[in-house]
Design a protein around this motif. Structure first.
Motif, PDB file in Angstrom:
ATOM      1  N   ASP A  21     -18.013   4.544  15.518  1.00 55.44           N
ATOM      2  CA  ASP A  21     -19.371   4.830  15.962  1.00 55.44           C
ATOM      3  C   ASP A  21     -19.377   5.134  17.454  1.00 55.44           C
ATOM      4  O   ASP A  21     -18.619   4.553  18.221  1.00 55.44           O
ATOM      5  N   LYS A  22     -20.216   6.086  17.828  1.00 50.40           N
ATOM      6  CA  LYS A  22     -20.352   6.503  19.225  1.00 50.40           C
ATOM      7  C   LYS A  22     -21.811   6.359  19.625  1.00 50.40           C
ATOM      8  O   LYS A  22     -22.708   6.845  18.926  1.00 50.40           O
ATOM      9  N   LEU A  23     -22.044   5.725  20.733  1.00 53.39           N
ATOM     10  CA  LEU A  23     -23.383   5.582  21.278  1.00 53.39           C
ATOM     11  C   LEU A  23     -23.677   6.816  22.118  1.00 53.39           C
ATOM     12  O   LEU A  23     -23.009   7.058  23.126  1.00 53.39           O
ATOM     13  N   VAL A  24     -24.652   7.613  21.712  1.00 52.47           N
ATOM     14  CA  VAL A  24     -24.969   8.847  22.415  1.00 52.47           C
ATOM     15  C   VAL A  24     -25.911   8.577  23.583  1.00 52.47           C
ATOM     16  O   VAL A  24     -25.748   9.122  24.671  1.00 52.47           O
ATOM     17  N   GLY A  25     -26.907   7.739  23.354  1.00 54.88           N
ATOM     18  CA  GLY A  25     -27.833   7.478  24.446  1.00 54.88           C
ATOM     19  C   GLY A  25     -28.742   6.300  24.183  1.00 54.88           C
ATOM     20  O   GLY A  25     -28.984   5.928  23.031  1.00 54.88           O
ATOM     21  N   ILE A  26     -29.205   5.710  25.280  1.00 53.08           N
ATOM     22  CA  ILE A  26     -30.182   4.626  25.210  1.00 53.08           C
ATOM     23  C   ILE A  26     -31.337   4.992  26.126  1.00 53.08           C
ATOM     24  O   ILE A  26     -31.121   5.344  27.288  1.00 53.08           O
ATOM     25  N   GLY A  63     -28.148   7.987  13.569  1.00 56.69           N
ATOM     26  CA  GLY A  63     -29.260   7.075  13.388  1.00 56.69           C
ATOM     27  C   GLY A  63     -29.953   6.794  14.712  1.00 56.69           C
ATOM     28  O   GLY A  63     -29.363   6.904  15.785  1.00 56.69           O
ATOM     29  N   HIS A  64     -31.214   6.411  14.590  1.00 54.61           N
ATOM     30  CA  HIS A  64     -32.058   6.128  15.740  1.00 54.61           C
ATOM     31  C   HIS A  64     -32.686   4.762  15.508  1.00 54.61           C
ATOM     32  O   HIS A  64     -33.285   4.536  14.468  1.00 54.61           O
ATOM     33  N   GLY A  65     -32.513   3.848  16.469  1.00 52.28           N
ATOM     34  CA  GLY A  65     -33.070   2.512  16.314  1.00 52.28           C
ATOM     35  C   GLY A  65     -33.844   2.092  17.543  1.00 52.28           C
ATOM     36  O   GLY A  65     -33.451   2.412  18.670  1.00 52.28           O
ATOM     37  N   LYS A  66     -34.940   1.382  17.336  1.00 55.89           N
ATOM     38  CA  LYS A  66     -35.758   0.906  18.452  1.00 55.89           C
ATOM     39  C   LYS A  66     -35.924  -0.605  18.333  1.00 55.89           C
ATOM     40  O   LYS A  66     -36.128  -1.130  17.240  1.00 55.89           O
ATOM     41  N   ALA A  67     -35.829  -1.289  19.478  1.00 60.30           N
ATOM     42  CA  ALA A  67     -36.005  -2.744  19.494  1.00 60.30           C
ATOM     43  C   ALA A  67     -36.293  -3.189  20.924  1.00 60.30           C
ATOM     44  O   ALA A  67     -36.206  -2.398  21.873  1.00 60.30           O
ATOM     45  N   ARG A  68     -36.606  -4.484  21.075  1.00 58.13           N
ATOM     46  CA  ARG A  68     -36.883  -5.035  22.398  1.00 58.13           C
ATOM     47  C   ARG A  68     -35.606  -5.271  23.195  1.00 58.13           C
ATOM     48  O   ARG A  68     -35.639  -5.387  24.412  1.00 58.13           O
ATOM     49  N   GLU A  69     -34.468  -5.377  22.509  1.00 60.79           N
ATOM     50  CA  GLU A  69     -33.189  -5.609  23.178  1.00 60.79           C
ATOM     51  C   GLU A  69     -32.185  -4.537  22.767  1.00 60.79           C
ATOM     52  O   GLU A  69     -32.220  -4.034  21.645  1.00 60.79           O
ATOM     53  N   VAL A  70     -31.267  -4.212  23.679  1.00 61.71           N
ATOM     54  CA  VAL A  70     -30.313  -3.129  23.452  1.00 61.71           C
ATOM     55  C   VAL A  70     -29.399  -3.378  22.250  1.00 61.71           C
ATOM     56  O   VAL A  70     -29.247  -2.489  21.402  1.00 61.71           O
ATOM     57  N   LEU A  78     -27.664  25.988  22.652  1.00 62.90           N
ATOM     58  CA  LEU A  78     -28.600  26.893  23.317  1.00 62.90           C
ATOM     59  C   LEU A  78     -30.011  26.344  23.173  1.00 62.90           C
ATOM     60  O   LEU A  78     -30.342  25.721  22.175  1.00 62.90           O
ATOM     61  N   GLY A  79     -30.842  26.572  24.157  1.00 61.47           N
ATOM     62  CA  GLY A  79     -32.263  26.274  23.995  1.00 61.47           C
ATOM     63  C   GLY A  79     -32.717  24.951  24.546  1.00 61.47           C
ATOM     64  O   GLY A  79     -33.684  24.891  25.277  1.00 61.47           O
ATOM     65  N   THR A  80     -32.045  23.862  24.258  1.00 59.63           N
ATOM     66  CA  THR A  80     -32.509  22.562  24.708  1.00 59.63           C
ATOM     67  C   THR A  80     -31.331  21.650  25.015  1.00 59.63           C
ATOM     68  O   THR A  80     -30.237  21.840  24.489  1.00 59.63           O
ATOM     69  N   GLN A  81     -31.566  20.678  25.877  1.00 60.71           N
ATOM     70  CA  GLN A  81     -30.548  19.677  26.155  1.00 60.71           C
ATOM     71  C   GLN A  81     -30.971  18.312  25.631  1.00 60.71           C
ATOM     72  O   GLN A  81     -30.314  17.318  25.891  1.00 60.71           O
ATOM     73  N   ASN A  82     -32.059  18.279  24.887  1.00 59.46           N
ATOM     74  CA  ASN A  82     -32.535  17.042  24.287  1.00 59.46           C
ATOM     75  C   ASN A  82     -31.516  16.594  23.235  1.00 59.46           C
ATOM     76  O   ASN A  82     -31.257  17.312  22.271  1.00 59.46           O
ATOM     77  N   PRO A  83     -30.913  15.407  23.390  1.00 54.70           N
ATOM     78  CA  PRO A  83     -29.858  15.007  22.450  1.00 54.70           C
ATOM     79  C   PRO A  83     -30.337  14.871  21.013  1.00 54.70           C
ATOM     80  O   PRO A  83     -29.573  15.157  20.085  1.00 54.70           O
ATOM     81  N   TYR A  84     -31.585  14.469  20.788  1.00 53.72           N
ATOM     82  CA  TYR A  84     -32.091  14.324  19.425  1.00 53.72           C
ATOM     83  C   TYR A  84     -32.134  15.681  18.726  1.00 53.72           C
ATOM     84  O   TYR A  84     -31.649  15.827  17.602  1.00 53.72           O
ATOM     85  N   ASN A  85     -32.679  16.685  19.390  1.00 56.96           N
ATOM     86  CA  ASN A  85     -32.752  18.018  18.780  1.00 56.96           C
ATOM     87  C   ASN A  85     -31.373  18.651  18.659  1.00 56.96           C
ATOM     88  O   ASN A  85     -31.095  19.359  17.689  1.00 56.96           O
ATOM     89  N   MET A  86     -30.507  18.392  19.627  1.00 56.66           N
ATOM     90  CA  MET A  86     -29.157  18.953  19.577  1.00 56.66           C
ATOM     91  C   MET A  86     -28.383  18.375  18.383  1.00 56.66           C
ATOM     92  O   MET A  86     -27.692  19.103  17.666  1.00 56.66           O
ATOM     93  N   ILE A  87     -28.520  17.087  18.153  1.00 60.93           N
ATOM     94  CA  ILE A  87     -27.831  16.448  17.028  1.00 60.93           C
ATOM     95  C   ILE A  87     -28.385  16.960  15.707  1.00 60.93           C
ATOM     96  O   ILE A  87     -27.635  17.283  14.788  1.00 60.93           O
ATOM     97  N   ARG A  88     -29.701  17.056  15.601  1.00 60.22           N
ATOM     98  CA  ARG A  88     -30.291  17.545  14.347  1.00 60.22           C
ATOM     99  C   ARG A  88     -29.921  18.997  14.091  1.00 60.22           C
ATOM    100  O   ARG A  88     -29.705  19.396  12.942  1.00 60.22           O
ATOM    101  N   ALA A  89     -29.833  19.815  15.135  1.00 61.17           N
ATOM    102  CA  ALA A  89     -29.412  21.211  14.969  1.00 61.17           C
ATOM    103  C   ALA A  89     -27.950  21.277  14.529  1.00 61.17           C
ATOM    104  O   ALA A  89     -27.588  22.088  13.668  1.00 61.17           O
ATOM    105  N   THR A  90     -27.105  20.413  15.086  1.00 63.31           N
ATOM    106  CA  THR A  90     -25.691  20.381  14.694  1.00 63.31           C
ATOM    107  C   THR A  90     -25.548  19.952  13.241  1.00 63.31           C
ATOM    108  O   THR A  90     -24.760  20.533  12.487  1.00 63.31           O
ATOM    109  N   PHE A  91     -26.331  18.963  12.822  1.00 62.46           N
ATOM    110  CA  PHE A  91     -26.280  18.535  11.421  1.00 62.46           C
ATOM    111  C   PHE A  91     -26.810  19.632  10.499  1.00 62.46           C
ATOM    112  O   PHE A  91     -26.307  19.792   9.390  1.00 62.46           O
ATOM    113  N   ASP A  92     -27.805  20.389  10.949  1.00 61.73           N
ATOM    114  CA  ASP A  92     -28.303  21.511  10.156  1.00 61.73           C
ATOM    115  C   ASP A  92     -27.172  22.514   9.920  1.00 61.73           C
ATOM    116  O   ASP A  92     -27.009  23.026   8.808  1.00 61.73           O
TER     117      ASP A  92
END
Length: 186
Positions: free
Chosen positions: A22-27, A58-65, A138-152
């Motif tokens: 597993d690789k942590l892309v961003g927090i 995957g994307h996870g949200k919580a009060r602690e890292v 191309l187009g964006t540097q947003n990691p969420y959109n970049m990952i979803r485009a790569t998976f597409d």
């Protein structure tokens, strides 16, 4: 009793982690302003793969890292997809993908090229087990959109076996045509 069961699941998860990378892309740290001040939360983006053709994000949200990372890792394991690889090291053909404003171009590469890709795409290829690929975002540097485009792009990838089966031909006919076409492009 419930606590003991939770410990058993944690032990099983450690064994599963040995087969997955597993690789942590961003927090991201987000703040919610309330009466007493600010409440901080964290959002984690994780890529999980077995380095043999399966990968998920995957994307996870919580009060602690650590909790956010754990949630993201569990979601990534649930959403894994299988990608056909050529000789276990590169893609079968060039492919494009897009999601929102994010567009990516993935190209197969000869042996020894390495992973030529930036940011989140590099993490996907490392977890997937690809050793030779050239990719451009191309187009964006947003990691969420970049990952979803790569998976597409990766989901639309087709192996010669699938193409031959769909056309009612032999795999050797499909691969033979690909081998003949490559010298003409160089």
């Amino acid at each position: 009793m419930a606590r003991g069961q939770r410990d058993d699941r944690g032990g099983g998860r450690d064994r599963e982690d040995s087969e997955f990378v597993d690789k942590l892309v961003g927090i991201n740290r987000v703040a919610k302003v309330v009466k007493g001040g600010r409440r901080f939360g964290f959002a984690a983006l994780v890529i999980v793969g077995d380095q043999r053709g399966r990968v998920g994000f995957g994307h996870g949200k919580a009060r602690e890292v650590p909790e956010a990372i754990r949630k993201a890792t569990e979601e990534a394991k649930k959403k894994m997809v299988r990608v056909p690889l050529r000789e276990g090291r590169t893609l079968h053909h060039d492919v494009r993908g897009h999601f929102g404003a994010g567009k990516v171009i993935l190209r197969m590469a000869p042996v020894g090229t390495g992973i030529i890709a930036g940011g989140p795409m590099r993490a996907i290829f490392e977890c997937l087990g690809i050793h030779d690929v050239v990719a451009k975002s191309l187009g964006t540097q947003n990691p969420y959109n970049m990952i979803r485009a790569t998976f597409d792009a990766l989901v639309s990838m087709q192996s010669p076996r699938v193409v031959a089966q769909r056309r009612g031909k032999k795999v050797s006919d499909i691969i033979g045509k690909r081998e003949e076409a490559q010298p003409a492009t160089m």
